[in-house]
Design an enzyme around this catalytic site. Sequence first.
Site, PDB file in Angstrom:
ATOM      1  N   VAL A   9      28.809 -17.900  85.124  1.00  0.00           N
ATOM      2  CA  VAL A   9      28.821 -16.501  85.555  1.00  0.00           C
ATOM      3  C   VAL A   9      28.474 -15.582  84.397  1.00  0.00           C
ATOM      4  O   VAL A   9      27.718 -14.616  84.548  1.00  0.00           O
ATOM      5  CB  VAL A   9      30.206 -16.144  86.141  1.00  0.00           C
ATOM      6  CG1 VAL A   9      30.257 -14.672  86.522  1.00  0.00           C
ATOM      7  CG2 VAL A   9      30.515 -17.025  87.341  1.00  0.00           C
ATOM      8  N   LYS A  31      17.226 -14.740  81.017  1.00  0.00           N
ATOM      9  CA  LYS A  31      18.531 -15.147  80.516  1.00  0.00           C
ATOM     10  C   LYS A  31      19.495 -13.988  80.709  1.00  0.00           C
ATOM     11  O   LYS A  31      19.304 -12.922  80.121  1.00  0.00           O
ATOM     12  CB  LYS A  31      18.483 -15.529  79.038  1.00  0.00           C
ATOM     13  CG  LYS A  31      17.774 -16.829  78.750  1.00  0.00           C
ATOM     14  CD  LYS A  31      16.350 -16.606  78.391  1.00  0.00           C
ATOM     15  CE  LYS A  31      15.664 -17.889  77.975  1.00  0.00           C
ATOM     16  NZ  LYS A  31      14.226 -17.685  77.707  1.00  0.00           N
ATOM     17  N   ASP A  79      17.595 -26.733  66.863  1.00  0.00           N
ATOM     18  CA  ASP A  79      17.610 -27.898  67.760  1.00  0.00           C
ATOM     19  C   ASP A  79      16.199 -28.202  68.235  1.00  0.00           C
ATOM     20  O   ASP A  79      15.853 -27.987  69.389  1.00  0.00           O
ATOM     21  CB  ASP A  79      18.537 -27.669  68.942  1.00  0.00           C
ATOM     22  CG  ASP A  79      18.784 -28.962  69.711  1.00  0.00           C
ATOM     23  OD1 ASP A  79      18.386 -30.024  69.199  1.00  0.00           O
ATOM     24  OD2 ASP A  79      19.359 -28.917  70.799  1.00  0.00           O
TER      25      ASP A  79
END
Length: 875
Positions: free
Chosen positions: A191, A210, A301
């Site tokens: 949420v 996003k 990453d």
Amino acid sequence: METTTITSILDDNNNNNNNNNNNNNNNNNNNNNNNNNNNNNNNNNYNYKEWDNEMVCKWLHDTKRIQKVSIEIFKANEITGNYLESLTDKMLLKMGLTIRDLLSFRSEFDDLKNIFNETNLYNNIQKNSIDYSIDNNNLNNLNNNNNNNNNNNNNNNNNNNNNNNNNNKTIKAPTIDISQYVFIKQMKGSVNCSLEKYINKKTKERILIKRIGKSNINEETIINEISILCSIDHPNIIKTYGYYKDENYYYVASKFYPKGSIKTKSKSTPYNEINAKKVFGKVLKAIDYLHSLDPPIIHRDINSDNILFDENDEPILIDFGLSYKELKDDNNNDDDNYDNHNHNHNHNHNHNHDNDNDNDTNVKIKTQCMEPRWPSPEIHREPPHFSKESDIFSFGCTLFEILGYIITTPIIILPSIPSGMSLECQILFNETTKIDSCFRPTSKQLLNFSWFKETALLTSSEPQPLEPQPQPKPQTSQSKPKPSSSLSSSELPPQPPLESQSKPKPSQSKTQPTQPQSKLNPSSPPSSSSSSLSEPPKPQPSQSKPKPSSSLSSEPPPLEPQPKPQTSQSKPKPSSSLSSSEPPPLEPQPTQSSKPQPSQSKPQPIQSQPTQPQPTQPKSSKQQPQSKQQQQQQQQQQQQQQQQQQQQQQQQKSKPEQSKSKPEQSQSKPQPGQPLQSPSKPQPIPSTTKTTTTTTTTTTPNNNNNNNNNNNNNNNNNNNNIITSINLIECFKKNNSKIIISKDMEFDNPYEKTLHEKHLLKLGISDCKQININHKYFKKVLSFLNSHLTSALQMKMGPYQVDIAPEFDNIFKTLFISLVLEKIDKDTLLKGGKDLGDTSSTLILYTFYYFLSNTLIYQIILHKPTSFKLVGKLK
């Protein structure tokens, strides 16, 4: 009048001087009030000779260049400020500082000494100026002007800082109208932070948004992230369109790439070095672009899921930023094949590693998300240290993964470089995956490596010849004659008919009368055998051709005058190797070698007229090999039965009985007289002497092959059984794959015993226990530890010789077994050895813990032993 005027003027001047002095004092007081921190640092903080241990540790922490491990070493040794100058490099290395921390300490301490000396000079000059200011009015005026200028500068600086703080909250990125887009679905997240897909109402263009909650993270960090993401402009980096915000959320829009990632593409079409070079060269340029920004951006990453392809098949590096760290994968299914974005991973960039706020937020967010797929060793420190070198480490592992050499599991062990990889790629992988980040190259240095240059195309294709190696047809024709010649030269006679077949095929391709005959032959293999028995003259000419070949095989000089039989012999040899399982027809033929010598003149005129005799010969020649195929099958079945019988007999018989069977084998070769009767007789009579001779001859090569295979397996096992300097393997062997832990172990001094008892009590092991450990699993872990433990200790201890203390062996045993039994979790493992003993053993223990955490052995041990796999090339 004159006196009054002079005194009045002097009084006025004195009053003015007093007023000026008062003003100067007030200005100085104001400056002191405005710059309390600077004055305190000049007066107190930089006087390092009066520091206690707490102040020294605080100074080391404020430098932000020295690791927490080294700060704890200073704290454990109770080093105060007056000892800082006497610390030599050798002492620091023995204390346990790494080379990098040693160099950082030297540079920071030099700066500290310079500041301390400057403050002392400034104070002396200030005192002297105060002494002379009583008599010099000009100096007072200059001081007044300087103080006024300083006040103005301070005010200007304060105003500039306020303006900068206000400007930081304004986003330079463009805004988007969220009302023009229609929500499709939520792909990942929760949420408060999620990844959603939208489509434009007019253009039907799909975008990714996003959605980041304002309550989850500091608003300033989100603002910095969005502004910098929108400022990135590189063809191989994801494009950020803009942002939108409301009362509760920020919405960051970026481009949608439906083609998927390089990971999914490599599964369908595997990458070789040439193709991977084109992709990863562009990815490395994107990384270099991020690292060259001011401040630099660190991806954190880099993996195969974060390299996508656009519509032109150009690689796109995606998913970095602090605001994306909390995304979690709630929806595993994705209908639009966009699950390869994997925004739930921990992809972050660090705009300024020197700020406390940034480091704090990085550490907090790091605990809320998944770890990177290819984490560098320094990430597992406390606190985790992300840098440009960590991106280089992940880049090298990703390249190794796409080339098919790494199994994509959470367990990470850097494998040994395979032989199929080119030399340039081996060098690149070695350099990018150094344990110490100081020795890894930068992105600019990597771009100059020979593997990325065009000259490396030839060498990079070297691993590809491994695939076309299985070429059975050309290789068997040449490789098979060697075993046939090594076993016996008598194997050649039954195969010359194949020579006659092999010759007309290249010479007479049009005439193929042999094909219909081959169809008839399978129905008549027994007739061929009977005809061969009833008609002795026919097999003689067929055998007369190979007999000179047998003589030729034993006598090399006659091969030269006869070029034709040489070519004919080269072809039947592979068939002879195939028929190596037929010992009976091979052995009787050398007995007839004396008879067919006059028949050698017959095949020569036949060869001179190939048109007439050839159609007659291939018939018989084809019948024979086809009958041999059935005979081979029968003989193979017989051999299997005989081998089983022999194995049972060998178990019952003793060694002298086996020695008796050897002369029987030596006598079996001259005994058989008829070549064709031997295959027919063993069918009904498996217990005759002739069959025993055949069994002995046939089983010996099989036994030799089995023995060779067993020897190879034993050699491989011996290679794995590496005896190390650690006594753990010897203890493991003596106890028959078991390790005994007890409180009654032998120690050199009582300190080691108490330390060992503390460790056993901490693990909950109070009594003597006998623990079973998987032998292969245990051996693999130890061989890996042995190959890297010495280098890790040398890196930690410095360039001096490392002697493993005896207490280290005992604690190593208990620690390893406790990890297997899952008595220690990851958190207690990363704490270090400081809770197990005094400072004298803390260094060696912490090195071991540090090594385990950096090489991720704890991930292997804390998982089930069955999940442990050696990393190798994917098939």
